[in-house]
Write an enzyme that holds these catalytic residues in place. Structure first.
Site, PDB file in Angstrom:
ATOM      1  N   ILE A  65       2.475  -3.287  22.263  1.00  0.00           N
ATOM      2  CA  ILE A  65       3.660  -2.686  21.646  1.00  0.00           C
ATOM      3  C   ILE A  65       3.525  -2.786  20.126  1.00  0.00           C
ATOM      4  O   ILE A  65       3.365  -3.885  19.593  1.00  0.00           O
ATOM      5  CB  ILE A  65       4.946  -3.402  22.100  1.00  0.00           C
ATOM      6  CG1 ILE A  65       5.074  -3.392  23.624  1.00  0.00           C
ATOM      7  CG2 ILE A  65       6.166  -2.784  21.446  1.00  0.00           C
ATOM      8  CD1 ILE A  65       6.226  -4.227  24.145  1.00  0.00           C
TER       9      ILE A  65
ATOM     10  N   VAL B 260     -19.050 -13.921  18.692  1.00  0.00           N
ATOM     11  CA  VAL B 260     -19.138 -15.378  18.812  1.00  0.00           C
ATOM     12  C   VAL B 260     -18.533 -15.807  20.143  1.00  0.00           C
ATOM     13  O   VAL B 260     -17.420 -15.395  20.500  1.00  0.00           O
ATOM     14  CB  VAL B 260     -18.398 -16.078  17.657  1.00  0.00           C
ATOM     15  CG1 VAL B 260     -18.465 -17.592  17.816  1.00  0.00           C
ATOM     16  CG2 VAL B 260     -18.988 -15.660  16.316  1.00  0.00           C
TER      17      VAL B 260
ATOM     18  N   LYS C  12       5.803 -15.960  18.628  1.00  0.00           N
ATOM     19  CA  LYS C  12       5.971 -14.526  18.346  1.00  0.00           C
ATOM     20  C   LYS C  12       7.255 -14.268  17.565  1.00  0.00           C
ATOM     21  O   LYS C  12       7.279 -13.445  16.643  1.00  0.00           O
ATOM     22  CB  LYS C  12       5.957 -13.742  19.658  1.00  0.00           C
ATOM     23  CG  LYS C  12       4.640 -13.869  20.429  1.00  0.00           C
ATOM     24  CD  LYS C  12       4.752 -13.334  21.847  1.00  0.00           C
ATOM     25  CE  LYS C  12       3.462 -13.550  22.617  1.00  0.00           C
ATOM     26  NZ  LYS C  12       3.564 -13.144  24.033  1.00  0.00           N
TER      27      LYS C  12
END
Length: 420
Positions: free
Chosen positions: A129, A41, A198
């Protein structure tokens, strides 16, 4: 055969397609199945992407396609992405996302909706990571005492260049934009919001904390100048934008801000655009994770690893790592209750008695000065660079508010927390 649909075939989505093709042999060997992207998309069908997959502009052509097994959401944003991911889960499709903003606001709702449906999100934190897997699986025997992360490469690049070259923030930001390390509008990065999203994801896995960005302390790097680096050099510190989670009894401090870090600590050695995350467990001690935190290939590496896990038949339910609530009931500490050492930069009149007056104000709030450096300023002014012993956030703000009322102060004070 595992059929994958990618919603958002931009830099990362294109890399995902290319990695699946380039490393097809080893990926199929590790997954035990062939994996192919059958639909993507995009917003603009006219843009060339140098990949050979069917494209559409309608995300529901992916979420509603009965032949698609895994939906990879790379579209970004919050509410539109939330609607799309909900639709995929309601259609019983496994989901992989790299969307940290989506998870910062809706991770618990998505966990409940997903149930036993695989929902993976390794790429949402620190790019290549594998910190999600480390926290959710490798360190699952530990109470997590603290997490400290450098998880925004833009800020780390700017601060590293300022430290090494003595240049001002604005000049390095412009250079970072020219090199592609910073966006044309860098606000989301340099004001700390990207790193905060995060941190919230990691805090949910480590502590079961359901907090939103508005609930935690977030400060960016825009007020840092060369004098702050002179103090840091004098006293053996590096300046980093740190994401910090720290357990205190049944409470957890969550904060993102510029931080003075002793040079001997591992996290202080993460420079340039690289990311690093330090995790301290009560059993294992400190473990450190280092690598590229952004970019198409690094993020695609994490996305594809999640696709492989799902193809193997892996399920991590619930997705945030807790089968039931912690008996201790961890809670978010208030911003005012944060405990830290502090560095202050004050531009004051250069005359006798000023330092004594500042020390007296600090004393009223049980704050003691640990070290001090004076630098000449313009027109009979002086820069006082001070550090304090540990005190409470609310007290340092009260002291600063009183100092701001003094006639000897000639510009807004600057404050950086110190992590020792």
């Amino acid at each position: 055969m595992i059929n994958v649909g990618i919603i958002g075939v931009g830099t990362v989505g294109t890399s995902v397609v290319k990695v699946l093709e380039k490393n097809r042999d080893i990926i199929s060997a590790r997954a035990g199945k062939e994996i192919q992207v059958v639909k993507g998309v995009v917003r603009n069908l006219e843009k060339k992407r140098n990949i050979d997959i069917p494209l559409t502009t309608d995300p529901f052509e992916v979420t509603d396609d009965p032949n698609i097994d895994i939906v990879v959401e790379l579209m970004g944003g919050v509410e539109e992405a939330y609607e799309v991911v909900q639709r995929a889960l309601k259609n019983k499709k496994a989901v992989v996302t790299a969307n940290k903003a989506l998870l910062a606001y809706h991770r618990y709702e998505l966990q409940q909706l997903a149930g036993d449906i695989p929902f993976e999100f390794e790429a949402s934190v620190a790019g290549g990571i594998p910190i999600i897997k480390a926290l959710r699986e490798g360190l699952s025997a530990n109470h997590i005492d603290a997490i400290r992360g450098i998880m925004n490469g833009t800020c780390n690049y700017i601060l590293t260049k300022m430290a090494n070259e003595g240049a001002e923030f604005s000049a390095i930001l412009k250079e970072a934009q020219e090199l592609g390390y910073a966006e044309a509008d860098p606000t989301f990065d340099i004001e700390g919001y990207d790193a905060a999203h995060k941190l919230l994801i990691l805090a949910s896995i480590a502590y079961g904390i359901d907090a939103k960005p508005e609930d935690i302390l977030i400060e960016g790097i825009t007020k840092i100048n060369t004098l702050d680096f002179e103090f840091a050099n004098e006293f053996g510190y590096s300046i980093k934008l740190l994401t910090i989670a720290k357990k205190r009894g049944n409470e957890v401090e969550l904060r993102v801000h510029p931080t003075l870090v002793p040079n001997e600590q591992m996290i202080a050695k993460v420079d340039g655009v690289m990311n690093g995350v330090s995790v301290i467990g009560d059993v294992v001690g400190e473990t450190m994770y280092y690598g590229p935190g952004a970019g198409g290939d690094a993020t695609a590496s994490a996305v594809v690893s999640n696709i492989i896990d799902i193809a193997r038949g892996g399920k991590c339910s619930p997705m945030l790592g807790f089968k039931r609530p912690l008996e201790s009931g961890m809670e978010l500490a208030s911003k005012d209750s944060i405990l830290s050492n502090y560095y202050l930069r004050l531009l004051v009149e250069d005359r006798p008695g000023i330092l004594a007056k500042i020390a007296s104000i600090f004393g009223e709030y049980n704050i003691s000065i640990e070290s001090m450096l004076q630098k000449p300023g313009p027109d009979r002014l002086a820069h006082l660079l001070l550090s304090t012993h540990q005190c409470q956030e609310s007290e340092i703000h009260k002291a600063l508010n009183e100092i701001k009322q003094q006639a000897f102060l000639k510009e807004e004070p600057a404050m950086i927390r110190i992590e020792v």
